[in-house]
Enzyme design. Structure first.
Site, short mmCIF file in Angstrom:
data_model
loop_
_atom_site.label_atom_id
_atom_site.label_comp_id
_atom_site.label_asym_id
_atom_site.label_seq_id
_atom_site.Cartn_x
_atom_site.Cartn_y
_atom_site.Cartn_z
N ASP A 100 0.88 -1.16 0.00
CA ASP A 100 0.00 0.00 0.00
C ASP A 100 0.92 1.22 0.00
O ASP A 100 2.07 1.13 0.45
CB ASP A 100 -0.87 -0.02 1.26
N ASP A 118 -0.89 -0.43 6.04
CA ASP A 118 -0.80 0.27 7.32
C ASP A 118 -1.75 -0.30 8.36
O ASP A 118 -1.76 0.14 9.51
CB ASP A 118 -1.02 1.78 7.14
N ASP A 177 -6.76 -1.79 5.42
CA ASP A 177 -6.28 -2.82 4.50
C ASP A 177 -6.58 -4.24 4.99
O ASP A 177 -5.99 -5.20 4.50
CB ASP A 177 -4.76 -2.68 4.30
#
Length: 604
Positions: free
Chosen positions: A307, A499, A503
């Protein structure tokens, strides 16, 4: 020790005293029962429970058999050296547990809670959300919370592996398990103890051994079938061969030697210990691994998917440059600060914190957020607008539309356009190094982001990513489908690094999900397989190095243990290996394997 002394005395009496055979037998038997009492008890107890074939059973048969053959010295010697080996193994195991034990020390023992105007020292589990606690210098922070009063430096090394103290002040979030170094802190509790960071971490580490890797499961199954097989072979050698070739004592003695050699202690103990040592080493560096299976999976990955925001970038915005059109840059910055003075958005905070210009709040006469456009405020009778290009068009203010790999804010005062503020998210210092390290290891790197194609392309280029490996303008559900696409293109495992806040679906879908900077995030700890406590992507390279070394040591121990045992077992059947060689192949190899398990990981 008492048993060993009696054993030594029995040898001297047997050699020099020349007394009755049964007296000598009695002395040896006493030393045998003292030295091997716990082994005998375990063997008999396991037999009664139906668990016959283990190392205790093999030791019992071998030593009792030696007494039947009147080899009293060797019978006691086998048990004595087995116990010495167990002692050294325990020492090695305790050393390997040291880092885990140190981690367990983060658990707070008490909390100073303010109740009815007085401080009470209570168990952290008795403190409720919303209560106020006081943490003095040198004390552990018992619960997660927000600082109300006081400034201090916190030792976060037990949580993150970071040696540099972290400064906290009013409104700073603090995590349980950190040590307060300097000032007195008054903290409002935001989580109960069972939901706190320290409780989550302790639970995670303590239960890591329950998720066994394939290598550990293999050893368990191997021992289950291996032991009965060697017992059958020993029976054939000890009873079948004398029936064919005669000389019962010789063949029965070889069968006993064969049993001592065959004990699978080295494998059964060293392989799980290797995983335990690796998980302990990682936890000491601020990397929490939920089980040996994930550690093993990390040795066969072909791609790492990142990410962007908060993982490869800091998730903190900064002003790259100011471009004044009417007036100078100081006027532009001052006007932008007025416009964003009450903003809680990260971009607004980046503007407020930039430079040394101070704003007098008492002259701000109004503030209004314009959803989808920006903000409007009044200062000393002037109308200030700050936002996107659409805001300028809405108020019919002439401005040139700018395109930038970040965010462009347009600033106007009394319908006069003042200029542009260019803002971007900072890339973490070690992100490019991490991508380069993965490339050298032959691992593909991908980046997923919800930002525009332009921002994704610029960040990807700075990181050294292949353009085709950067995917932009993705909604959360798009990330899931994109990860599935990447997995379908890779025949090896795929890791996702996020993080941990939004997610969770992608972390769960990956072969190994890694939460970056996930300390304190419930979602991260629950959804991820690995939690990196310190907010540094380079920890992934350290994690892969630990996984690689773990696999190397496991294979070394399997090859060494099986190789030596097979050779000495064959020698034992042919009468070349004696009982002392049998003792070495069992106790010696076990000790070497255990030392390799603990020291081999530490050397990494």
């Amino acid at each position: 020790i008492v048993g060993a002394v009696i054993y030594a005395a029995a040898i001297l009496i047997d050699i020099f005293a020349g007394i009755n055979h049964w007296i000598v037998f009695g002395i040896f038997l006493v030393s045998f029962l003292i030295i091997g009492g716990d082994v005998i008890w375990k063997a008999l107890r396991n037999i009664a429970r139906g668990r016959i074939f283990d190392e205790n059973f093999l030791m019992l048969i071998a030593t009792v058999g030696a007494f039947v053959l009147q080899d009293y010295r060797e019978g006691v010697a086998v048990m004595l050296f087995y116990q010495v080996g167990e002692l050294f193994q325990s020492y090695a195991v305790n050393r390997s547990r040291k880092s885990i034990s140190e981690l367990m020390d983060i658990a707070p023992e008490f909390a100073n809670v303010m109740r009815v105007g007085k401080l009470e020292t209570v168990d952290p589990e008795e403190v409720e959300v919303g209560e106020t606690i006081v943490v003095k210098p040198g004390e552990k922070i018992p619960l997660d919370g927000v600082v109300l009063e006081g400034t201090s430096f916190l030792d976060t090394s037990a949580l993150t592996g970071e040696s540099v103290p972290r400064e906290v002040q009013p409104e700073s979030s603090v995590l349980s398990g950190c040590i307060n170094n300097t000032g007195v802190l008054t903290i409002e509790v935001t989580k109960e103890f069972e939901d706190s960071t320290v409780a989550k971490i302790l639970d995670l580490v303590e239960n890591a051994s329950s998720r066994k890797a394939n290598a550990e499961n293999f050893i368990t199954k191997f021992a289950r079938y291996y032991t009965p097989i060697v017992v059958v072979i020993a029976l054939i050698v000890g009873l079948g061969f004398p029936a064919l070739f005669g000389n019962f004592n010789m063949w029965f003695g070889r069968a006993l030697i064969f049993l001592v050699i065959s004990c699978p202690c080295a494998l059964v103990l060293s392989v799980p210990l290797t995983f335990f040592s690796s998980i302990g080493k990682a936890s000491k560096s601020g990397i929490l691994i939920k089980g040996g299976n994930y550690l093993e999976a990390l040795t066969t990955i072909g791609a790492v998917v990142f990410d962007k925001t908060g993982t490869l970038t800091k998730g903190k915005f900064k002003i790259d440059k100011l471009e004044a059109v009417n007036g100078n840059e100081d006027d532009l910055l001052k006007t932008a600060k007025i416009g964003e003075f009450y903003s809680n958005h990260p971009i607004g905070k980046a503007i407020i914190s930039h430079g040394s210009i101070e704003i007098n709040e008492e002259y701000i006469e109004g503030y209004k957020e314009l959803s989808g456009f920006g903000v409007l405020s009044y200062y000393e009778g002037k109308m200030i607008l700050i936002g996107n290009y659409k805001l300028m068009k809405e108020y019919k203010i002439e401005a040139e539309e700018k395109h930038y790999a970040g965010t462009v804010l347009y600033v106007a005062e009394n319908n006069i356009f003042l200029g542009y503020v260019y803002i971007s998210d900072e890339i973490k210092e070690d992100s490019p190094m991490t991508i380069e390290g993965l490339k050298k290891a032959g691992i593909q790197s991908y980046m997923l982001t919800g930002d525009s194609d332009r921002i994704g392309a610029v960040v990807g280029e700075k990181l050294g990513l292949q353009p085709e490996n950067v995917y932009s303008q993705l909604l959360p559900q798009d990330k899931v489908s994109k990860l599935e696409e990447i997995k379908s293109k890779n025949d090896k495992g795929v890791v996702f690094v996020g993080d941990g806040v939004n997610d969770a679906p992608v972390l769960s879908l990956a072969d190994v999900g890694i939460a970056m900077g996930g300390v304190g995030s419930d979602i991260a700890i629950e959804a991820a397989d690995v939690v990196i406590m310190k907010d540094e992507p380079s920890k992934i390279l350290e994690l892969l190095k630990i996984a690689k070394q773990n696999k190397k040591v496991v294979m070394q121990n399997i090859v060494m243990a099986l190789g030596v045992k097979v050779i000495v077992m064959v020698l034992g059947v042919f009468g070349i290996a004696n009982m002392w060689m049998a003792i070495f192949s069992d106790v010696g190899v076990s000790l070497l394997a255990v030392l390799n398990a603990s020291q081999g990981i530490k050397r990494n």
